[in-house]
Design a protein around this motif. Structure first.
Motif, short mmCIF file in Angstrom:
data_model
loop_
_atom_site.label_atom_id
_atom_site.label_comp_id
_atom_site.label_asym_id
_atom_site.label_seq_id
_atom_site.Cartn_x
_atom_site.Cartn_y
_atom_site.Cartn_z
N HIS A 23 0.83 -1.19 0.00
CA HIS A 23 0.00 0.00 0.00
C HIS A 23 0.87 1.24 0.00
N VAL A 38 2.31 -1.07 5.31
CA VAL A 38 1.19 -1.94 5.65
C VAL A 38 0.94 -2.93 4.51
N TYR A 39 0.83 -4.21 4.89
CA TYR A 39 0.59 -5.28 3.94
C TYR A 39 -0.72 -5.99 4.25
N THR A 40 -1.33 -6.56 3.23
CA THR A 40 -2.53 -7.38 3.44
C THR A 40 -2.10 -8.74 3.97
N LYS A 99 0.10 -6.78 13.97
CA LYS A 99 -1.18 -6.99 13.31
C LYS A 99 -2.11 -5.82 13.63
N GLU A 114 -4.70 -6.36 8.55
CA GLU A 114 -3.47 -6.09 7.81
C GLU A 114 -2.28 -6.16 8.77
#
Length: 76
Positions: free
Chosen positions: A2, A53-55, A33, A38
């Motif tokens: 993102h 931030v990652y999924t 977390k 995410e």
């Protein structure tokens, strides 16, 4: 990945974790977390610095590749 780099939460503080194999001088990344599911990542030496931030799917793909040794050549 993102494009937002800072995570601002008015809720409870994030619980940051790093690998037990991390360098004692702080050369590591930390993960937390988010309430959304995410995963936030930051440089442990700069805890007030940018956060990526990652999924969950992105983290799962990375971990699968790491377990398979796909990034071993990046370690010094």
């Amino acid at each position: 990945m993102h494009d937002h780099l800072h995570v601002h939460l008015n809720e409870q503080p994030l619980i940051w974790r790093k690998a037990s194999a991390s360098n004692p001088t702080g050369n590591c990344v930390e993960l937390a977390k988010l309430p959304s599911g995410e995963v936030a990542m930051r440089n442990s030496r700069f805890p007030n610095g940018p956060v990526i931030v990652y999924t969950p799917a992105e983290i799962a793909a990375f971990l699968e590749g790491a377990r398979a040794g796909e990034f071993d050549d990046l370690a010094v």
